[in-house]
Write an enzyme that holds these catalytic residues in place. Structure first.
Site, PDB file in Angstrom:
ATOM      1  N   GLY A 167       0.912  -1.068  -0.638  1.00 10.59           N
ATOM      2  CA  GLY A 167      -0.165   0.426   0.241  1.00 10.59           C
ATOM      3  C   GLY A 167       1.277   1.313  -0.447  1.00 10.59           C
ATOM      4  N   SER A 198       1.344   3.401  -2.643  1.00  7.08           N
ATOM      5  CA  SER A 198       1.378   4.397  -4.089  1.00  7.08           C
ATOM      6  C   SER A 198       0.816   5.905  -2.996  1.00  7.08           C
ATOM      7  CB  SER A 198       0.289   3.937  -4.558  1.00  7.08           C
ATOM      8  OG  SER A 198      -0.404   3.888  -4.305  1.00  7.08           O
ATOM      9  N   ASP A 203      -3.262  -7.663  -4.681  1.00  8.14           N
ATOM     10  CA  ASP A 203      -4.367  -7.742  -3.934  1.00  8.14           C
ATOM     11  C   ASP A 203      -4.116  -8.361  -2.762  1.00  8.14           C
ATOM     12  OD1 ASP A 203      -6.226  -8.178  -1.645  1.00  8.14           O
ATOM     13  OD2 ASP A 203      -8.138  -8.483  -3.378  1.00  8.14           O
ATOM     14  N   ASN A 238       1.764  -2.582   5.201  1.00  7.12           N
ATOM     15  CA  ASN A 238       1.285  -0.931   5.661  1.00  7.12           C
ATOM     16  C   ASN A 238      -0.374  -0.374   5.437  1.00  7.12           C
ATOM     17  OD1 ASN A 238       0.820   2.250   5.724  1.00  7.12           O
ATOM     18  ND2 ASN A 238       0.819   2.130   3.541  1.00  7.12           N
ATOM     19  N   SER A 291      -2.872   0.519  14.504  1.00  7.03           N
ATOM     20  CA  SER A 291      -3.426   2.312  14.685  1.00  7.03           C
ATOM     21  C   SER A 291      -3.014   1.872  15.956  1.00  7.03           C
ATOM     22  CB  SER A 291      -4.509   2.108  14.131  1.00  7.03           C
ATOM     23  OG  SER A 291      -5.212   3.034  14.686  1.00  7.03           O
ATOM     24  N   TYR A 344     -12.677  -2.084  11.944  1.00  5.23           N
ATOM     25  CA  TYR A 344     -10.746  -1.538  12.117  1.00  5.23           C
ATOM     26  C   TYR A 344     -10.513  -1.942  13.487  1.00  5.23           C
ATOM     27  CZ  TYR A 344      -7.377   1.786  10.522  1.00  5.23           C
ATOM     28  OH  TYR A 344      -6.239   2.611  10.668  1.00  5.23           O
ATOM     29  N   ALA A 347     -10.581  -4.573  15.659  1.00  7.15           N
ATOM     30  CA  ALA A 347     -10.531  -6.009  15.479  1.00  7.15           C
ATOM     31  C   ALA A 347      -9.278  -6.234  14.892  1.00  7.15           C
ATOM     32  CB  ALA A 347     -12.428  -6.152  15.241  1.00  7.15           C
ATOM     33  N   LYS A 403      -6.659  -4.101  14.025  1.00  5.61           N
ATOM     34  CA  LYS A 403      -5.468  -3.809  14.187  1.00  5.61           C
ATOM     35  C   LYS A 403      -5.411  -4.139  15.452  1.00  5.61           C
ATOM     36  CE  LYS A 403      -5.115  -0.804  10.399  1.00  5.61           C
ATOM     37  NZ  LYS A 403      -3.645  -1.121  10.210  1.00  5.61           N
ATOM     38  N   ILE A 446      -3.009  10.890  11.366  1.00 11.14           N
ATOM     39  CA  ILE A 446      -1.844  11.485  10.437  1.00 11.14           C
ATOM     40  C   ILE A 446      -2.474  12.631   9.983  1.00 11.14           C
ATOM     41  CG2 ILE A 446       0.558  10.506   9.393  1.00 11.14           C
ATOM     42  CD1 ILE A 446       0.199  10.266  12.090  1.00 11.14           C
TER      43      ILE A 446
END
Length: 247
Positions: A12, A14, A63, A90, A142, A155, A157, A159, A188
């Site tokens: 991830g 880009s 993916d 990432n 996170s 999200y 769960a 992380k 961020i």
């Protein structure tokens, strides 16, 4: 240039934090595989920036939630560079909603990309690292995975699971001189936070002792530290880059 001769995959990468991580590692001498799922143009731009730093940069569409694509990505790095030393997981997505409104597919998708994706990449990348008896695996989790957040159960769960995965793999591979750590960013400044209302930003800042959002480069510098010899005696840790949010 303490990463001279090293090769890194940054998933991830880009844009956003991933882009900053790829560039930070390149600045320290690493050659980089820039992974993306969408945004080939942006991925090529990052690779060009890496080349401008005097390092080699290639792009690879994968993916990571699909095991075969993660395996192919690692194979591409090995074929092109002949080695793989650093993996930065990432890649991540959000599908926020309150528990009664989270669709099954949104739960599955977030867990699949954020957690299973990291597992797929680690499983593929750890083989050459074990053979070389050297490696650095850095998972971008996170602060949400540490203390949760309303509307982000899926999200959080994913992380939190990534933290457990980090600690377990660290114990498995430590004897082969492979370190595994997690970096937990707070809020961020990225494309995602740019869309927040001023009221929302004020509420966020009120909970951050340093009184500001972090920059992607501030996350990237911690990753670059962990990737080098200076971080060689750190493993199984979760390092917060959050301006003091999670104290």
């Amino acid at each position: 240039m303490y990463l001279n001769g090293k090769v890194a995959i940054v998933t991830g990468s880009s844009r956003g934090i991933g882009r900053s991580i790829a560039l930070a590692l390149a600045q320290q001498g690493a050659d980089i595989l820039v992974n993306y799922t969408k945004g080939e143009t942006e991925a090529k731009a990052v690779a060009n920036e890496i080349e401008a730093l005097g390092r080699k940069g290639i792009i690879f569409k994968a993916d990571v939630s699909i095991a075969e694509e993660a395996v192919n990505m690692v194979a591409a790095a090995m074929e092109h560079f002949g080695r793989l030393d650093i993996l930065v997981n990432n890649a991540g997505i959000t599908r926020d909603n309150l528990i009664p409104r989270i669709k099954d597919e949104d739960w599955d998708l977030v867990l699949s990309v954020n957690l299973k994706g990291a597992f797929n990449c680690i499983k593929a990348a750890v083989r050459p690292m074990l053979k070389a008896r050297w490696g650095r695996i850095i998972n971008i989790t996170s602060v949400i995975g540490v203390f949760g957040n309303p509307g982000q159960a899926n999200y959080a769960a994913s992380k939190a699971g990534l933290i457990g995965l980090t600690k377990s793999v660290a114990k498995e591979v430590g004897s082969r001189n492979i370190t595994v750590n997690a970096v937990a960013p707070g809020f961020i400044s990225t494309d995602m936070t740019e869309g927040l209302s001023e009221e929302t930003k004020k509420k966020l800042l009120a909970g951050i002792p340093l009184g500001r959002l972090g920059g992607p480069e501030e996350v990237a510098s911690v990753v670059a530290f962990l990737a080098g010899e200076s971080g060689s005696y750190i493993t199984g840790q979760v390092i917060m880059v959050d301006g003091g949010m999670a104290m």
